[in-house]
Design a protein around this motif. Structure first.
Motif, PDB file in Angstrom:
ATOM      1  N   SER A   1       0.863  -1.166   0.000  1.00 55.24           N
ATOM      2  CA  SER A   1       0.000   0.000   0.000  1.00 55.24           C
ATOM      3  C   SER A   1       0.900   1.215   0.000  1.00 55.24           C
ATOM      4  O   SER A   1       2.106   1.099   0.254  1.00 55.24           O
ATOM      5  N   TRP A   2       0.329   2.382  -0.268  1.00 53.47           N
ATOM      6  CA  TRP A   2       1.158   3.592  -0.279  1.00 53.47           C
ATOM      7  C   TRP A   2       1.785   3.839   1.092  1.00 53.47           C
ATOM      8  O   TRP A   2       2.926   4.247   1.183  1.00 53.47           O
ATOM      9  N   GLN A   3       0.988   3.517   2.158  1.00 55.30           N
ATOM     10  CA  GLN A   3       1.552   3.699   3.504  1.00 55.30           C
ATOM     11  C   GLN A   3       2.777   2.810   3.677  1.00 55.30           C
ATOM     12  O   GLN A   3       3.793   3.217   4.219  1.00 55.30           O
ATOM     13  N   HIS A   4       2.603   1.566   3.163  1.00 54.85           N
ATOM     14  CA  HIS A   4       3.711   0.635   3.334  1.00 54.85           C
ATOM     15  C   HIS A   4       4.935   1.093   2.534  1.00 54.85           C
ATOM     16  O   HIS A   4       6.068   1.002   2.994  1.00 54.85           O
ATOM     17  N   ILE A   5       4.661   1.590   1.313  1.00 48.66           N
ATOM     18  CA  ILE A   5       5.773   2.068   0.481  1.00 48.66           C
ATOM     19  C   ILE A   5       6.487   3.227   1.169  1.00 48.66           C
ATOM     20  O   ILE A   5       7.716   3.285   1.206  1.00 48.66           O
ATOM     21  N   LEU A   6       5.690   4.140   1.726  1.00 47.25           N
ATOM     22  CA  LEU A   6       6.303   5.281   2.417  1.00 47.25           C
ATOM     23  C   LEU A   6       7.145   4.800   3.597  1.00 47.25           C
ATOM     24  O   LEU A   6       8.249   5.276   3.826  1.00 47.25           O
ATOM     25  N   TRP A   7       6.600   3.821   4.338  1.00 48.37           N
ATOM     26  CA  TRP A   7       7.327   3.284   5.484  1.00 48.37           C
ATOM     27  C   TRP A   7       8.621   2.620   5.007  1.00 48.37           C
ATOM     28  O   TRP A   7       9.689   2.840   5.563  1.00 48.37           O
ATOM     29  N   THR A   8       8.528   1.822   3.923  1.00 52.38           N
ATOM     30  CA  THR A   8       9.714   1.133   3.395  1.00 52.38           C
ATOM     31  C   THR A   8      10.732   2.143   2.877  1.00 52.38           C
ATOM     32  O   THR A   8      11.934   2.027   3.126  1.00 52.38           O
ATOM     33  N   ALA A   9      10.211   3.157   2.143  1.00 56.44           N
ATOM     34  CA  ALA A   9      11.116   4.178   1.610  1.00 56.44           C
ATOM     35  C   ALA A   9      11.815   4.902   2.750  1.00 56.44           C
ATOM     36  O   ALA A   9      13.030   5.131   2.713  1.00 56.44           O
ATOM     37  N   GLY A  10      11.019   5.238   3.783  1.00 52.04           N
ATOM     38  CA  GLY A  10      11.585   5.937   4.941  1.00 52.04           C
ATOM     39  C   GLY A  10      12.646   5.086   5.610  1.00 52.04           C
ATOM     40  O   GLY A  10      13.728   5.569   5.962  1.00 52.04           O
ATOM     41  N   LYS A  11      12.327   3.784   5.754  1.00 51.47           N
ATOM     42  CA  LYS A  11      13.264   2.876   6.411  1.00 51.47           C
ATOM     43  C   LYS A  11      14.555   2.749   5.584  1.00 51.47           C
ATOM     44  O   LYS A  11      15.660   2.811   6.118  1.00 51.47           O
ATOM     45  N   ALA A  12      14.368   2.596   4.267  1.00 47.17           N
ATOM     46  CA  ALA A  12      15.530   2.438   3.382  1.00 47.17           C
ATOM     47  C   ALA A  12      16.382   3.696   3.412  1.00 47.17           C
ATOM     48  O   ALA A  12      17.606   3.639   3.553  1.00 47.17           O
ATOM     49  N   PHE A  13      15.707   4.849   3.294  1.00 50.41           N
ATOM     50  CA  PHE A  13      16.435   6.115   3.273  1.00 50.41           C
ATOM     51  C   PHE A  13      17.093   6.352   4.635  1.00 50.41           C
ATOM     52  O   PHE A  13      18.243   6.788   4.708  1.00 50.41           O
ATOM     53  N   GLY A  14      16.351   6.019   5.695  1.00 50.82           N
ATOM     54  CA  GLY A  14      16.880   6.183   7.048  1.00 50.82           C
ATOM     55  C   GLY A  14      18.113   5.325   7.254  1.00 50.82           C
ATOM     56  O   GLY A  14      19.139   5.793   7.750  1.00 50.82           O
ATOM     57  N   PHE A  15      18.004   4.042   6.854  1.00 49.46           N
ATOM     58  CA  PHE A  15      19.153   3.142   7.010  1.00 49.46           C
ATOM     59  C   PHE A  15      20.333   3.677   6.221  1.00 49.46           C
ATOM     60  O   PHE A  15      21.464   3.719   6.692  1.00 49.46           O
ATOM     61  N   TRP A  16      20.031   4.116   4.983  1.00 47.60           N
ATOM     62  CA  TRP A  16      21.076   4.635   4.100  1.00 47.60           C
ATOM     63  C   TRP A  16      21.787   5.829   4.735  1.00 47.60           C
ATOM     64  O   TRP A  16      23.001   5.871   4.845  1.00 47.60           O
ATOM     65  N   ILE A  17      20.973   6.797   5.182  1.00 44.93           N
ATOM     66  CA  ILE A  17      21.551   8.025   5.751  1.00 44.93           C
ATOM     67  C   ILE A  17      22.330   7.711   7.019  1.00 44.93           C
ATOM     68  O   ILE A  17      23.491   8.115   7.176  1.00 44.93           O
ATOM     69  N   VAL A  18      21.701   6.967   7.950  1.00 46.54           N
ATOM     70  CA  VAL A  18      22.352   6.686   9.238  1.00 46.54           C
ATOM     71  C   VAL A  18      23.646   5.905   9.008  1.00 46.54           C
ATOM     72  O   VAL A  18      24.707   6.257   9.537  1.00 46.54           O
ATOM     73  N   ALA A  19      23.553   4.846   8.167  1.00 45.54           N
ATOM     74  CA  ALA A  19      24.743   4.016   7.948  1.00 45.54           C
ATOM     75  C   ALA A  19      25.838   4.805   7.234  1.00 45.54           C
ATOM     76  O   ALA A  19      27.017   4.694   7.582  1.00 45.54           O
ATOM     77  N   THR A  20      25.451   5.626   6.249  1.00 42.22           N
ATOM     78  CA  THR A  20      26.464   6.377   5.499  1.00 42.22           C
ATOM     79  C   THR A  20      27.122   7.430   6.393  1.00 42.22           C
ATOM     80  O   THR A  20      28.353   7.552   6.417  1.00 42.22           O
ATOM     81  N   VAL A  21      26.295   8.181   7.122  1.00 44.82           N
ATOM     82  CA  VAL A  21      26.856   9.228   7.989  1.00 44.82           C
ATOM     83  C   VAL A  21      27.746   8.586   9.059  1.00 44.82           C
ATOM     84  O   VAL A  21      28.874   9.029   9.297  1.00 44.82           O
ATOM     85  N   ALA A  22      27.248   7.489   9.671  1.00 44.28           N
ATOM     86  CA  ALA A  22      28.047   6.809  10.699  1.00 44.28           C
ATOM     87  C   ALA A  22      29.343   6.293  10.073  1.00 44.28           C
ATOM     88  O   ALA A  22      30.419   6.432  10.656  1.00 44.28           O
ATOM     89  N   GLY A  23      29.233   5.730   8.879  1.00 42.81           N
ATOM     90  CA  GLY A  23      30.416   5.191   8.194  1.00 42.81           C
ATOM     91  C   GLY A  23      31.431   6.275   7.925  1.00 42.81           C
ATOM     92  O   GLY A  23      32.623   6.107   8.202  1.00 42.81           O
ATOM     93  N   LEU A  24      30.965   7.421   7.427  1.00 45.21           N
ATOM     94  CA  LEU A  24      31.899   8.502   7.084  1.00 45.21           C
ATOM     95  C   LEU A  24      32.523   9.103   8.342  1.00 45.21           C
ATOM     96  O   LEU A  24      33.700   9.457   8.361  1.00 45.21           O
TER      97      LEU A  24
END
Lengths: 148, 539
Positions: free
Chosen positions: B203-226
């Protein structure tokens, strides 16, 4: 690299007494010796003099960067001296040298040597920094000007 | 009959040998990227072609297995490992500082390409009835497959034309980094959405949640990594040897890849983030060099394995759609990246170069398609379409990009002045190439003594990349000339170091010619060589 760990207030002299190249070199080595950074004063002085024999480290605009490698030091050490009246150091531009940055690093170990010379020299390219250095009254002022 | 272990070893051997030969032939005879040869070899020897033929005594080499995965899990595991190595190295190769410097133009160009590619790809699936809605996994996968440009193929062509550091070159590389990142995020969203299908449908809610999770993981992991990269590299340096450093870095990349999978994202995301984090440290070239051997052996196996998954019978009915999809994939990058480039200071020439530079798809497209196929989200038909598009864009990309550089006209409307950032190179002319070589080796040793990491680009060419933290030099010899290039900021160090080495050289020459002992050294050495003497006793 951490310049602040290498250049400290105790290895800065704002009023060098020597009036010749050899006297200035000896005075800067003595500063390092007094601060406990080197084990064998004569060996370090010889290393720096040997380097000077190959080509003077007197650059332009009153700056000289005498340096050498010797196993009488355990790590990179540095001293800074100012002689406002200037000393004939055989500089490239023929002018007397007034600001001296001496660097000595271990001969048989790897580590920054030229990198330190380059980094400490960078602010000295600025005429305003040079003027303030010559007007400095305390070693801390010098440290602030060069290391921020 | 072979035991399963023996069969796996033989299969791996066949893959390594034939992909190498296929890649070599295609590169040498047709001047096409080796990746195509590897893909084609995979198709030919795979379970849907020669692989299913039963040979006397040994049986079929790659018999098709039932289910979504026609090859053995062991072989697919090797391909997965190869994809992690590939994306870890892609992350390592990312020039983050250049990316940030050209981030505005790169971001705009990258977003343009990703948006066009995704919409045209997903739209194509809808138009031809392969998908029922924009949320259909077929639409999502066909959209995602086309988003990521193959940085490797583009970089190779730019490098061949010596345009890597041109405004178009760095913009393409920055945009390629951006669309790699976006492509990986889109993949994460698509995988998350498709997995959600099993628990009640997306559903769109689920997509938003997945997108948020993916983007969140990406940002947190990248910033922490750098942020942690420097500290991590200091820990790695404690182990001193380059072999230990590289093995530990790769091991950690696998662990982060596993974490990424556990967080519901694709493993390659973790591997890419790990590489990206280390890309700003001075260990990057050390790790690259050590892992290069592994990469050279494994990555062709990955491309061949992707080729092996192509079921020709399933592709034939959708071949025309595949061609149209490939055409749209070409248009989406040329227009999607070229048009925004026109608004970023580039003229028509520059925009075309950027558009064609963004054209080739490769590893990420294949990984996305492979994940879609093995997860059961897409069938053999959609997978075949994705492979066809990868092959076509990989063939056309280098051809178009090379052609676009044939006209030497500047690509920028107002050609930039680089003298403010890049210092004029130090050029040392020597009387002979041997002497120039000697000086190069002296300078290399001097940098190593300063604890810089020195990396020779290829064994054939004497060009070195020299790095320590954010300090970077390029040292090269061209005939009798030695050149040292760096930024204005580090020009003083270059000049001081070269001056010291020139002084040493002068002292050595003086000693060799003026010092009595050394001046006649070689004469003393051979003086008695042919002197009459008693022959030595036979042994």
């Amino acid at each position: 690299m951490n310049l602040k760990k290498t250049l400290t207030a105790e290895t800065i002299s704002l009023n060098l007494q020597g009036t010749t190249k050899d006297a200035v070199l000896a005075e800067l080595v003595d500063l390092l010796m007094a601060s406990g950074h080197i084990r064998d004063r004569d060996a370090v002085l010889k290393a720096v003099q040997e380097r000077e024999k190959r080509m003077s480290t007197g650059m332009q605009n009153g700056i000289a960067i005498p340096h050498g490698k010797s196993d009488s030091v355990d790590c990179l050490v540095a001293a800074l001296g100012i002689k406002r009246s200037g000393v004939d150091f055989g500089a490239l531009d023929g002018q007397p040298s007034v600001i001296f940055v001496m660097t000595v690093s271990p001969d048989s170990r790897t580590g920054p040597h030229i990198q330190f010379l380059a980094e400490i020299s960078r602010p000295l390219n600025d005429p305003a920094v040079r003027a303030k250095l010559l007007a400095a009254t305390t070693p801390d002022e010098v440290l602030h000007l060069l290391l921020g | 009959m072979f035991s399963s272990e023996l069969k796996f070893i033989v299969q791996l051997g066949i893959l390594i040998v034939f992909t190498r030969i296929g890649g070599h032939w295609l590169r040498r005879w047709l001047r096409l990227p080796g990746v195509l040869g590897e893909l084609i070899v995979g198709m030919l020897i795979g379970p849907y072609a020669l692989g299913k033929i039963s040979w006397p005594w040994v049986g079929a080499m790659f018999p098709p297995l039932n289910g979504a995965m026609p090859i053995s899990t062991e072989l697919y595991a090797v391909a997965t490992f190869a994809s992690i190595v590939l994306l870890f190295l892609s992350g390592l190769e990312t020039d983050l500082s250049t990316f940030l410097r050209y981030s505005v133009a790169g971001t705009i160009v990258g977003i343009g390409g990703v948006v066009f590619s995704f919409l045209l790809g997903a739209g194509c699936a809808l138009w031809f009835g392969l998908a029922d809605s924009w949320l259909d996994p077929h639409a999502l996968f066909l959209g995602a497959v086309g988003t990521a440009t193959s940085v490797g193929i583009t970089a190779r062509i730019l490098s061949e034309h010596r345009k890597m550091d041109s405004a178009e070159g760095v913009t393409v590389m920055a945009a390629a980094v951006f669309d790699d990142v976006l492509g990986v995020i889109i993949l994460a969203i698509v995988v998350g959405t498709v997995r959600a299908e099993t628990s009640g449908g997306p559903s769109w809610q689920h997509i938003l949640w997945t997108a948020g999770k993916a983007f969140g993981f990406w940002i947190v992991a990248t910033v922490a990594g750098l942020l942690l990269a420097r500290r991590f590299s200091r820990i790695l340096k404690y182990f001193k040897t380059t072999q230990a450093i590289s093995a530990l870095a790769l091991g950690c990349a696998l662990l982060v890849a596993g974490l990424s999978e556990m967080a519901g994202l694709a493993m390659i995301i973790g591997a890419y983030i790990m590489g990206l984090s280390l890309s700003r440290t001075d260990l990057v070239q050390v790790i690259q060099r050590e892992i290069e051997g592994l990469h050279n052996i494994l990555v062709p196996v990955f491309f061949a394995t992707m080729g092996m998954l192509v079921n020709f019978a399933a592709v034939v009915p959708v071949f025309k759609i595949g061609l149209i999809y490939s055409l749209l994939a070409v248009i989406s990058k040329v227009a999607g990246c070229g048009l925004p480039a026109l608004f970023c200071g580039f003229n028509r020439h520059g925009a075309i170069r950027i558009g064609t530079g963004m054209l080739p798809r490769g590893e990420v497209a294949l990984i996305v398609a492979g994940i879609g196929l093995t997860s059961g989200a897409i069938g053999q038909d959609i997978f075949g379409i994705a492979i066809l598009m990868t092959v076509i864009t990989t063939v056309l990309g280098p051809l178009f990009l090379s052609a676009s550089f044939e006209n030497p006209a500047p690509g920028l409307r107002h050609p930039e002045d680089t003298t403010k950032t890049v210092a004029p190179p130090i050029v040392l002319p020597f009387p002979s190439a041997d002497m120039a070589d000697f000086m190069v080796s002296r300078i290399v040793t001097a940098f190593r003594n300063e604890e810089f990491y020195v990396y020779r680009l290829t064994p054939e060419e004497p060009t070195y990349h020299i790095r320590k933290d954010d300090i970077f030099f390029i040292l090269s010899r061209d005939g009798q000339e030695v050149r040292l290039t760096t930024s204005q900021r580090h020009a003083t160090m270059a000049r001081l170091l070269v001056a010291e080495e020139m002084l040493t050289l002068r002292s050595m020459l003086h000693m060799a010619t003026e010092d009595g002992d050394y001046a006649s050294f070689e004469q003393n050495f051979v003086a008695t060589l042919f002197q009459d003497s008693t022959p030595p006793p036979a042994e």
